[in-house]
Write a protein that holds these residues in place. Structure first.
Motif, PDB file in Angstrom:
ATOM      1  N   ALA A 191     -15.927  62.113  84.734  1.00  0.00           N
ATOM      2  CA  ALA A 191     -14.575  61.598  84.503  1.00  0.00           C
ATOM      3  C   ALA A 191     -14.268  61.531  83.007  1.00  0.00           C
ATOM      4  CB  ALA A 191     -14.422  60.221  85.152  1.00  0.00           C
ATOM      5  N   PHE A 192     -15.183  60.996  82.232  1.00  0.00           N
ATOM      6  CA  PHE A 192     -14.948  60.911  80.781  1.00  0.00           C
ATOM      7  C   PHE A 192     -14.864  62.307  80.166  1.00  0.00           C
ATOM      8  CE2 PHE A 192     -16.702  56.436  81.058  1.00  0.00           C
ATOM      9  CZ  PHE A 192     -15.569  55.800  80.558  1.00  0.00           C
ATOM     10  N   SER A 194     -13.897  64.973  81.643  1.00  0.00           N
ATOM     11  CA  SER A 194     -12.659  65.567  82.120  1.00  0.00           C
ATOM     12  C   SER A 194     -11.462  65.092  81.297  1.00  0.00           C
ATOM     13  CB  SER A 194     -12.490  65.217  83.599  1.00  0.00           C
ATOM     14  OG  SER A 194     -11.290  65.733  84.096  1.00  0.00           O
ATOM     15  N   VAL A 195     -11.446  63.805  80.952  1.00  0.00           N
ATOM     16  CA  VAL A 195     -10.367  63.286  80.098  1.00  0.00           C
ATOM     17  C   VAL A 195     -10.393  63.990  78.743  1.00  0.00           C
ATOM     18  CG1 VAL A 195      -9.558  61.256  78.832  1.00  0.00           C
ATOM     19  CG2 VAL A 195     -10.226  61.030  81.222  1.00  0.00           C
ATOM     20  N   ARG A 197     -11.562  67.004  78.023  1.00  0.00           N
ATOM     21  CA  ARG A 197     -11.070  68.385  78.162  1.00  0.00           C
ATOM     22  C   ARG A 197      -9.557  68.404  78.355  1.00  0.00           C
ATOM     23  NH1 ARG A 197     -15.794  69.075  81.252  1.00  0.00           N
ATOM     24  NH2 ARG A 197     -14.633  68.847  83.193  1.00  0.00           N
ATOM     25  N   ALA A 199      -7.412  66.308  77.196  1.00  0.00           N
ATOM     26  CA  ALA A 199      -6.774  66.050  75.899  1.00  0.00           C
ATOM     27  C   ALA A 199      -6.715  67.327  75.062  1.00  0.00           C
ATOM     28  CB  ALA A 199      -7.517  64.944  75.151  1.00  0.00           C
ATOM     29  N   ILE A 222      -9.323  63.077  70.185  1.00  0.00           N
ATOM     30  CA  ILE A 222      -9.246  62.116  71.294  1.00  0.00           C
ATOM     31  C   ILE A 222     -10.466  62.272  72.210  1.00  0.00           C
ATOM     32  CG2 ILE A 222      -7.949  61.577  73.418  1.00  0.00           C
ATOM     33  CD1 ILE A 222      -5.404  62.178  71.601  1.00  0.00           C
ATOM     34  N   MET A 225     -13.291  60.570  70.534  1.00  0.00           N
ATOM     35  CA  MET A 225     -13.146  59.110  70.558  1.00  0.00           C
ATOM     36  C   MET A 225     -13.598  58.545  71.911  1.00  0.00           C
ATOM     37  SD  MET A 225      -9.427  58.833  68.633  1.00  0.00           S
ATOM     38  CE  MET A 225      -9.212  57.055  68.552  1.00  0.00           C
ATOM     39  N   VAL A 226     -13.118  59.182  72.980  1.00  0.00           N
ATOM     40  CA  VAL A 226     -13.526  58.733  74.323  1.00  0.00           C
ATOM     41  C   VAL A 226     -15.043  58.831  74.450  1.00  0.00           C
ATOM     42  CG1 VAL A 226     -13.445  59.243  76.799  1.00  0.00           C
ATOM     43  CG2 VAL A 226     -11.367  59.423  75.437  1.00  0.00           C
ATOM     44  N   ILE A 229     -17.063  56.109  72.556  1.00  0.00           N
ATOM     45  CA  ILE A 229     -17.124  54.778  73.178  1.00  0.00           C
ATOM     46  C   ILE A 229     -18.257  54.735  74.197  1.00  0.00           C
ATOM     47  CG2 ILE A 229     -15.886  53.029  74.518  1.00  0.00           C
ATOM     48  CD1 ILE A 229     -13.256  54.204  73.474  1.00  0.00           C
ATOM     49  N   LEU A 265     -13.257  54.595  65.230  1.00  0.00           N
ATOM     50  CA  LEU A 265     -13.064  55.678  66.199  1.00  0.00           C
ATOM     51  C   LEU A 265     -12.200  56.788  65.614  1.00  0.00           C
ATOM     52  CD1 LEU A 265     -12.533  53.840  69.605  1.00  0.00           C
ATOM     53  CD2 LEU A 265     -14.529  55.159  68.876  1.00  0.00           C
ATOM     54  N   ASN A 266     -11.159  56.411  64.891  1.00  0.00           N
ATOM     55  CA  ASN A 266     -10.321  57.419  64.248  1.00  0.00           C
ATOM     56  C   ASN A 266     -11.129  58.284  63.300  1.00  0.00           C
ATOM     57  OD1 ASN A 266      -7.743  57.239  65.273  1.00  0.00           O
ATOM     58  ND2 ASN A 266      -7.247  55.445  64.041  1.00  0.00           N
TER      59      ASN A 266
END
Lengths: 379, 379
Positions: A191-192, A194-195, A197, A199, A222, A225-226, A229, A265-266
């Motif tokens: 899931a992470f 996939s988010v 990709r 983005a 992005i 960053m995900v 975390i 994170l940025n």
């Protein structure tokens, strides 16, 4: 440069599959010619039986130790582990690390020239698997004249490669160290990925992968960053950043990145875009998503029956991306096959990143394991 | 429509701050006029002492129960909890739910017309806090002629509002139910919110908030996808989706969303963009990030000394966004002040979303708590 550094190192390139012997991928595609960029530290012994293969993770590469230039500010990514007197002691072992195929650091990947078109592959690069990466490494190991690796080690996706080696080429692996990894990628981790990709793919600068220049920087940042975390534990974020503001006592009441964790994170996101290719990020995360020992080799207990190596598994107490339970599942499957396996969960607040951050604890454990192997080989 | 439904309901609007009595925000800004859209279920008793205020979470709204139209496919978001014979029993209680300011469902927010410019506020809307939301609700409660609420309940960000009520207007709250919440947003949760905001702000369609039409759909979808992963437990993802492919047995070897978990997240992301405003998402997540009882009222033990209500705290065993430890911290602070407080951790695989999904377990606990309150009031 400390006296335990391997010093200046130079990447080398091995090319194969130029003519009639391409790499046949799990998808059925053929890939060739294939460049494998790699580094070695220490020297081979006479029969080349002292080789240790290091497998890197998602954002790693072949530059695991030492420096490319005396002016480099940072050594290779696992420098604390590799060198004279270190866990992977280059006064005894010949340590090898190669860049995975699909990567963006020199081995053949989406940035490479497609011989069919004369243009970079980009999205025409075939989707590769962890097994494909290992098959390419096998060609390199053959080329280096190694018939059996003394050991191998990798964390996270590097651990996936360790497992594929154990199952594909069991007779070539005397011992193996699998760190902060699992027998398959979990739904949450997919899931992470996939988010991340999504983005990248939805960034208008991605252009179906045909970007030139900077490309989908925002999407890639992005994604990173995900990912970042998930590499850290909640406790570490609380301790290191908490609710601290970056540069003021008062709230800004606007949408600037005012919390310290936001700035961090940025920063991580934007520096990543300067050193990583967005298409490569798609290919590598996809390879991770596809990784599932049971799909390829049947139930774990059955799959691990073929393992011949003495194995060490390491997990970290605060790693929630690859939790200890996933390591224990593999250890149980090996034990139930009567295989020699060691396991330790290291108590650490650093989460999944611990294997890259808390090198001292890991080094002591790996040293002990490798010394035990030496005794076994000598006996 | 079952016989325990509140049936057809109609939202109402209360407007205040039209002239010389605007809402003074924590930032120092004045906001007015302010619309508060709300619904009520059940009827007030003579002295209006049977009111229960429901506080909604990030993506919720004032439509907590019943139907707006007989053809509606879904009732309000907490319909399983509100109605005749249900936990919030509308044959006894007068239940009220209002949309937060800063939202996009009718109460004043970034979509509303700025009386200064005659244009929608968009990014000119002032950053509001959870305290500001509660101050606006207080105006509504005064307007409804309620001097003391029999109870109030909210989960997640709704729980933040419960806590602000307890601290700002202690004499107006007889009892309170705080579910899956915390005394402050953690660094990890700020990190996830920050990634979501970054995805919106860096979407070229965001245009500094001055989008018209669909706006930054891709960014908002990514924000929702990230959020959604944090609302569910790893166990649930494993059980519900695992590594199942959506519509094939074989890998696609391309970058389509082939795992079931990917399709699910894509669906959740894209449906969210049809019902939520991207700027509103920025404002509400910012209000969450700012929430910190200790910053506003001092250390928890000190802050909670002023609480006068009987409190019930509920957490969920698999909630990793607002883990039980964060609830326990609040319960301890109340107990050390000698306050009457109940606490239960509900065993559930549903993660943070459990309070919206597993209504049966929660309903039994809340019913019991409210019945106990009735006995206390009668005595």
């Amino acid at each position: 440069m400390d006296c335990n550094s391997v010093g200046l190192v130079k990447p080398q390139t091995f090319t194969f599959g130029t003519r009639d012997d391409p790499l046949i991928l799990e998808s059925g595609h053929s890939l060739g010619p294939v460049d494998i960029v790699y580094e070695t530290y220490g020297v081979p012994n006479e029969d080349r039986s002292n080789a240790i293969l290091i497998l890197h993770a998602l954002s790693g590469n072949h530059h695991a130790a030492g420096y490319h230039d005396p002016r480099d500010r940072e050594p290779g990514w696992w420098d604390g582990m590799i060198g004279p007197g270190k866990a992977f002691d280059t006064s005894h072992y010949w340590v090898i690390c190669s860049n995975i195929i699909g990567g963006c650091k020199g081995s053949t990947g989406p940035l490479s020239i497609d011989p069919g078109s004369g243009e970079p592959y980009r999205l025409q690069f075939p989707v590769v698997t962890i097994g494909d990466m290992v098959n390419a490494q096998k060609r390199l190991i053959d080329h280096l004249g190694i018939t059996r690796l003394h050991s191998m080690a990798g964390g996270s996706m590097g651990g996936f490669q360790v497992l594929e080696w154990l199952l594909r080429y069991p007779e070539m692996v005397r011992s193996a160290i699998c760190i902060a990894s699992a027998a398959r990628l979990s739904a949450q981790a997919i899931a992470f990925n996939s988010v991340g990709r999504t983005a990248i793919i939805r960034d208008p600068e991605w252009k179906e992968g045909r970007y030139t220049g900077k490309g989908p920087e925002q999407g890639l940042a992005i994604a990173r960053m995900v990912g970042h975390i998930t590499y850290l534990s909640e406790l570490l974020l609380d301790t290191k950043f908490g609710r601290r503001l970056q540069s003021a006592d008062q709230f800004s009441y606007n949408f600037t990145s005012e919390f310290a964790i936001e700035s961090y994170l940025n920063y991580k996101g934007s520096t990543f875009t300067q050193r990583f290719d967005a298409n490569s990020y798609l290919f590598i995360t996809k390879a991770m998503d596809y990784f599932d020992i049971s799909r390829s080799y049947g139930p774990l207990k059955h799959a691990f029956a073929r393992v011949l190596a003495r194995c060490l598994f390491v997990s970290y107490s605060s790693d929630w991306l690859f939790p200890t339970s996933q390591t224990k599942e593999m250890v149980s499957a090996l034990l139930s096959n009567g295989k020699p396996v060691s396991f330790i969960e290291i108590d650490s607040p650093y989460g999944h990143d611990a294997f890259l951050v808390e090198e001292d604890k890991l080094a002591r454990i790996l040293s002990g394991f490798l010394k035990g192997m030496d005794v076994e080989v000598a006996a």
